[in-house]
Design a protein around this motif. Structure first.
Motif, PDB file in Angstrom:
ATOM      1  N   ARG A 291      88.231  41.799  10.374  1.00 55.17           N
ATOM      2  CA  ARG A 291      87.431  41.267  10.680  1.00 55.17           C
ATOM      3  C   ARG A 291      86.460  40.903  10.846  1.00 55.17           C
ATOM      4  NH1 ARG A 291      89.355  36.428   6.499  1.00 55.17           N
ATOM      5  NH2 ARG A 291      86.648  36.323   6.042  1.00 55.17           N
ATOM      6  N   GLU A 292      86.780  41.877  11.975  1.00 53.49           N
ATOM      7  CA  GLU A 292      85.459  41.281  13.855  1.00 53.49           C
ATOM      8  C   GLU A 292      85.283  40.139  13.933  1.00 53.49           C
ATOM      9  OE1 GLU A 292      82.181  43.305  13.119  1.00 53.49           O
ATOM     10  OE2 GLU A 292      82.785  45.504  13.433  1.00 53.49           O
ATOM     11  N   ARG A 293      86.675  39.464  13.892  1.00 57.55           N
ATOM     12  CA  ARG A 293      87.052  37.850  14.274  1.00 57.55           C
ATOM     13  C   ARG A 293      88.034  37.163  14.749  1.00 57.55           C
ATOM     14  NH1 ARG A 293      88.013  34.503   8.454  1.00 57.55           N
ATOM     15  NH2 ARG A 293      90.341  35.011   8.428  1.00 57.55           N
ATOM     16  N   SER A 294      88.466  36.290  15.615  1.00 64.23           N
ATOM     17  CA  SER A 294      89.403  35.133  15.519  1.00 64.23           C
ATOM     18  C   SER A 294      89.815  34.742  14.715  1.00 64.23           C
ATOM     19  CB  SER A 294      88.591  34.833  17.202  1.00 64.23           C
ATOM     20  OG  SER A 294      88.763  35.785  18.416  1.00 64.23           O
ATOM     21  N   VAL A 295      91.397  34.189  15.243  1.00 63.48           N
ATOM     22  CA  VAL A 295      91.682  33.327  14.572  1.00 63.48           C
ATOM     23  C   VAL A 295      92.488  31.977  15.072  1.00 63.48           C
ATOM     24  CG1 VAL A 295      94.071  32.981  13.274  1.00 63.48           C
ATOM     25  CG2 VAL A 295      92.850  35.152  12.832  1.00 63.48           C
ATOM     26  N   ALA A 296      92.123  31.058  14.567  1.00 62.86           N
ATOM     27  CA  ALA A 296      92.619  29.503  15.408  1.00 62.86           C
ATOM     28  C   ALA A 296      93.522  29.313  14.064  1.00 62.86           C
ATOM     29  CB  ALA A 296      91.321  28.522  14.773  1.00 62.86           C
ATOM     30  N   HIS A 297      94.270  29.026  14.644  1.00 68.05           N
ATOM     31  CA  HIS A 297      96.043  28.351  14.375  1.00 68.05           C
ATOM     32  C   HIS A 297      95.522  27.100  13.844  1.00 68.05           C
ATOM     33  CE1 HIS A 297      97.592  32.196  13.939  1.00 68.05           C
ATOM     34  NE2 HIS A 297      97.164  31.895  14.940  1.00 68.05           N
ATOM     35  N   VAL A 298      95.662  25.722  13.042  1.00 72.22           N
ATOM     36  CA  VAL A 298      94.960  24.843  13.209  1.00 72.22           C
ATOM     37  C   VAL A 298      96.296  24.328  12.287  1.00 72.22           C
ATOM     38  CG1 VAL A 298      94.033  23.056  11.845  1.00 72.22           C
ATOM     39  CG2 VAL A 298      92.655  25.560  12.557  1.00 72.22           C
ATOM     40  N   VAL A 299      96.724  22.801  12.593  1.00 73.93           N
ATOM     41  CA  VAL A 299      98.035  21.656  12.242  1.00 73.93           C
ATOM     42  C   VAL A 299      97.204  20.592  12.113  1.00 73.93           C
ATOM     43  CG1 VAL A 299     100.237  20.791  12.002  1.00 73.93           C
ATOM     44  CG2 VAL A 299      99.632  23.039  13.892  1.00 73.93           C
ATOM     45  N   SER A 300      97.163  20.676  11.007  1.00 74.15           N
ATOM     46  CA  SER A 300      96.486  19.246  10.823  1.00 74.15           C
ATOM     47  C   SER A 300      97.385  18.397   9.772  1.00 74.15           C
ATOM     48  CB  SER A 300      95.372  19.009   9.294  1.00 74.15           C
ATOM     49  OG  SER A 300      94.974  17.975   8.572  1.00 74.15           O
ATOM     50  N   ALA A 301      97.247  16.740   9.796  1.00 74.88           N
ATOM     51  CA  ALA A 301      97.801  15.660  10.210  1.00 74.88           C
ATOM     52  C   ALA A 301      97.757  15.839   8.522  1.00 74.88           C
ATOM     53  CB  ALA A 301      97.529  14.164   9.999  1.00 74.88           C
ATOM     54  N   GLY A 302      97.227  16.186   7.379  1.00 77.96           N
ATOM     55  CA  GLY A 302      96.444  15.901   6.239  1.00 77.96           C
ATOM     56  C   GLY A 302      95.574  17.054   5.844  1.00 77.96           C
ATOM     57  N   PRO A 303      95.220  17.336   4.369  1.00 80.05           N
ATOM     58  CA  PRO A 303      94.185  18.686   3.703  1.00 80.05           C
ATOM     59  C   PRO A 303      93.408  18.082   4.642  1.00 80.05           C
ATOM     60  CG  PRO A 303      96.353  17.632   2.542  1.00 80.05           C
ATOM     61  CD  PRO A 303      95.929  17.093   3.614  1.00 80.05           C
ATOM     62  N   LEU A 304      92.138  19.728   4.787  1.00 80.39           N
ATOM     63  CA  LEU A 304      91.405  19.683   4.785  1.00 80.39           C
ATOM     64  C   LEU A 304      90.310  19.842   3.655  1.00 80.39           C
ATOM     65  CD1 LEU A 304      91.527  21.346   8.763  1.00 80.39           C
ATOM     66  CD2 LEU A 304      91.403  18.791   7.681  1.00 80.39           C
ATOM     67  N   SER A 305      89.252  19.207   3.767  1.00 83.81           N
ATOM     68  CA  SER A 305      88.289  19.687   2.566  1.00 83.81           C
ATOM     69  C   SER A 305      87.860  20.985   3.485  1.00 83.81           C
ATOM     70  CB  SER A 305      87.319  18.658   1.733  1.00 83.81           C
ATOM     71  OG  SER A 305      86.407  18.188   3.194  1.00 83.81           O
ATOM     72  N   ALA A 306      86.963  20.758   1.876  1.00 83.62           N
ATOM     73  CA  ALA A 306      86.283  22.616   2.260  1.00 83.62           C
ATOM     74  C   ALA A 306      84.893  22.099   3.096  1.00 83.62           C
ATOM     75  CB  ALA A 306      85.735  23.175   0.827  1.00 83.62           C
ATOM     76  N   ALA A 307      84.700  21.038   3.082  1.00 87.24           N
ATOM     77  CA  ALA A 307      83.259  20.776   4.176  1.00 87.24           C
ATOM     78  C   ALA A 307      83.647  20.172   5.500  1.00 87.24           C
ATOM     79  CB  ALA A 307      82.470  20.139   3.702  1.00 87.24           C
TER      80      ALA A 307
END
Length: 274
Positions: free
Chosen positions: A201-217
């Motif tokens: 898809r011609e992009r890089s990937v960020a592996h994100v670890v969050s303390a809680g769910p992230l909203s779409a915004a």
């Protein structure tokens, strides 16, 4: 997969042939092509003498092509024969990298199918999530990564886990990784496959670890911020870990951005300990 210079050139040339072949077929045909290329890679992995013969650049490329055709004719489709013929007539750095190259071509064929079906996002996400699930279950990871365990048992186990729950492309990629690991761990292998889908898809990937769910915004803002930082599209793979206490840990390639509460506390401890 890491390739030496000659193999990188060979893979690039044969991938063009692969894409030409796929271009002339229906989207669904890319799936069987990928599966058959996996089977060819498995054959060459098992047959040491055959792969050495087919990768011997000191011999006539046409002779190597004729040998591959004679062995595979009637056992795989015409499209697969074309791609394999192009692969064995190319110059590879080693017999092992010929096998790796054919496997890489199989992965590309399957990801192209997912892309044509509008399912590449889903495949990427499924591969990543499955890797996280297995990483969180040490016993399962050990069983699936056990080189001494029969492949049939591991395939039965992974099939029971994902059957009917993932895209057919995901299932095929995972089955090949489990059935023909060739020294790869299951978690690292899944992360690598997810990365290949992201590159498609011609992009890089960020592996994100969050303390809680992230909203779409919140996800949109984070993606936009990372795109500004790195100057390219960044896809997010997100998992939740409440032990962080708050904030995020973001990994892009080898770079880690630790904005978690736990990370900041660790940094303070190191400062006061020095």
């Amino acid at each position: 997969m890491t390739f030496q210079a000659a193999s990188r050139e060979a893979l690039a040339a044969v991938e063009l042939k692969l894409l030409d072949v796929i271009e002339g077929t229906a989207a669904a045909a890319a799936g069987p092509l990928g599966e058959e290329l996996f089977a060819v890679a498995g054959l060459l992995d098992r047959e040491i003498g055959l792969r050495r013969t087919l990768a011997d650049s000191s011999t006539d490329p046409a002779a190597r092509e004729r040998l591959a055709n004679s062995l595979l004719d009637g056992k795989v489709g015409a499209d697969t024969l074309q791609v394999v013929a192009a692969a064995v007539s190319a110059r590879w750095s080693s017999p092992r990298e010929l096998v790796d190259g054919i496997e890489a071509l199989a992965i590309t064929a399957l990801l192209v199918r997912a892309e044509r079906d509008g399912r590449l996002d889903a495949v990427e996400d499924e591969l990543f999530r499955l890797g996280r699930i297995i990483a969180d279950q040490n016993e399962l990871e050990q069983v699936l990564s056990d080189r001494t365990a029969p492949a049939e048992g591991k395939l039965s186990l992974i099939t029971a886990l994902i059957d009917g729950k993932v895209d057919p492309t995901t299932a095929t990629l995972v089955a090949n990784l489990v059935g023909q690991p060739r020294g790869r761990g299951i978690v690292n292998g899944l992360e690598s496959l997810a990365g290949e889908a992201a590159k498609r898809r011609e992009r890089s990937v960020a592996h994100v670890v969050s303390a809680g769910p992230l909203s779409a915004a919140q996800q949109e803002r984070l993606s936009a911020s990372l795109q500004r930082i790195y100057g390219r599209q960044i896809g997010l793979h997100i998992e939740v870990d409440e032990s962080l206490g708050g904030g995020l840990v973001v990994k892009v390639g080898d770079e880690v951005i630790d904005g978690s509460t736990a990370g900041r506390l660790d940094a303070l401890r190191r400062r006061f300990a020095s």
